[in-house]
Design a protein around this motif. Structure first.
Motif, PDB file in Angstrom:
ATOM      1  N   ALA A 165      -5.246  90.796  29.874  1.00  0.00           N
ATOM      2  CA  ALA A 165      -5.849  90.626  31.199  1.00  0.00           C
ATOM      3  C   ALA A 165      -7.232  91.279  31.251  1.00  0.00           C
ATOM      4  O   ALA A 165      -8.181  90.697  31.792  1.00  0.00           O
ATOM      5  CB  ALA A 165      -4.941  91.214  32.284  1.00  0.00           C
ATOM      6  N   GLY A 194     -10.641  89.143  31.813  1.00  0.00           N
ATOM      7  CA  GLY A 194     -11.465  89.486  32.974  1.00  0.00           C
ATOM      8  C   GLY A 194     -12.848  89.975  32.595  1.00  0.00           C
ATOM      9  O   GLY A 194     -13.853  89.565  33.197  1.00  0.00           O
ATOM     10  N   CYS A 195     -12.921  90.824  31.594  1.00  0.00           N
ATOM     11  CA  CYS A 195     -14.197  91.378  31.148  1.00  0.00           C
ATOM     12  C   CYS A 195     -15.100  90.273  30.602  1.00  0.00           C
ATOM     13  O   CYS A 195     -16.268  90.157  30.978  1.00  0.00           O
ATOM     14  CB  CYS A 195     -13.934  92.438  30.082  1.00  0.00           C
ATOM     15  N   THR A 251     -14.951  87.012  31.109  1.00  0.00           N
ATOM     16  CA  THR A 251     -15.318  86.024  32.119  1.00  0.00           C
ATOM     17  C   THR A 251     -16.422  86.549  33.022  1.00  0.00           C
ATOM     18  O   THR A 251     -17.362  85.827  33.360  1.00  0.00           O
ATOM     19  CB  THR A 251     -14.078  85.594  32.925  1.00  0.00           C
ATOM     20  N   MET A 252     -16.352  87.824  33.380  1.00  0.00           N
ATOM     21  CA  MET A 252     -17.414  88.407  34.198  1.00  0.00           C
ATOM     22  C   MET A 252     -18.714  88.515  33.402  1.00  0.00           C
ATOM     23  O   MET A 252     -19.802  88.228  33.936  1.00  0.00           O
ATOM     24  CB  MET A 252     -17.008  89.776  34.737  1.00  0.00           C
ATOM     25  N   SER A 270     -12.501  79.683  33.704  1.00  0.00           N
ATOM     26  CA  SER A 270     -11.083  80.011  33.564  1.00  0.00           C
ATOM     27  C   SER A 270     -10.828  80.425  32.113  1.00  0.00           C
ATOM     28  O   SER A 270     -10.997  79.623  31.198  1.00  0.00           O
ATOM     29  CB  SER A 270     -10.230  78.794  33.928  1.00  0.00           C
ATOM     30  N   CYS A 302     -19.157  91.795  25.801  1.00  0.00           N
ATOM     31  CA  CYS A 302     -18.121  92.259  26.719  1.00  0.00           C
ATOM     32  C   CYS A 302     -17.603  93.615  26.221  1.00  0.00           C
ATOM     33  O   CYS A 302     -17.238  93.749  25.060  1.00  0.00           O
ATOM     34  CB  CYS A 302     -17.006  91.207  26.758  1.00  0.00           C
TER      35      CYS A 302
END
Length: 140
Positions: free
Chosen positions: A52, A56-57, A59-60, A77, A123
């Motif tokens: 997760a 999340g990292c 994608t941001m 996504s 990231c």
């Protein structure tokens, strides 16, 4: 910036159980155990949380990279699949596979691949993982 989480464990490795809590309160005494980690019992596990965090990292980071390049995604996504493998007397996370599907108006495949690759490399979670990381990124 420092972020904190806490684990409390009671009992043996196989028969014990634990709880995970995060400073933000998103995780609050969330159960984890041998069965949630290795037998798919309801609860969480460290690898799921790393997956997760990586999804999340990344994608941001990609959203920021696209913004800097002048693009606004309508959807990003990402799924991260973290592999836990036996190693010696223990285990190790051997890889994280990122699968990204993105809708980014006015961006071609070449530009998208370049920006996504930069996001994966930059990231912070990608940097901390000592694992093989692969990225499958496609515009849809």
């Amino acid at each position: 910036m420092i972020r904190k989480a806490k684990a409390v464990w009671k009992g043996t490795g196989r028969d014990g159980q634990g709880e995970l809590s995060s400073e933000s309160g998103v995780l609050a005494n969330t159960p984890y155990s041998f069965k949630t980690r290795f037998e798919n019992e309801k609860g969480t596990n460290p690898e799921e949380l790393i997956a997760a965090a990586h999804a999340g990292c990344f994608t941001m980071a990609l959203a920021f990279g696209l913004q800097l390049a002048g693009f606004t995604p309508t959807e990003l996504s990402t799924e991260a699949a973290v592999t836990l493998e036996a190693e010696g007397k223990g285990f190790r996370i051997s890889k994280s596979v990122l699968t990204l599907r993105a809708k980014v108006p006015n961006l071609d495949d070449t530009g998208f691949a370049r920006i996504a690759g930069e996001a994966e490399k930059n990231c912070p979670v990608s940097k901390v993982l000592n694992a093989a990381i692969s990225l499958d990124a496609k515009l849809i």
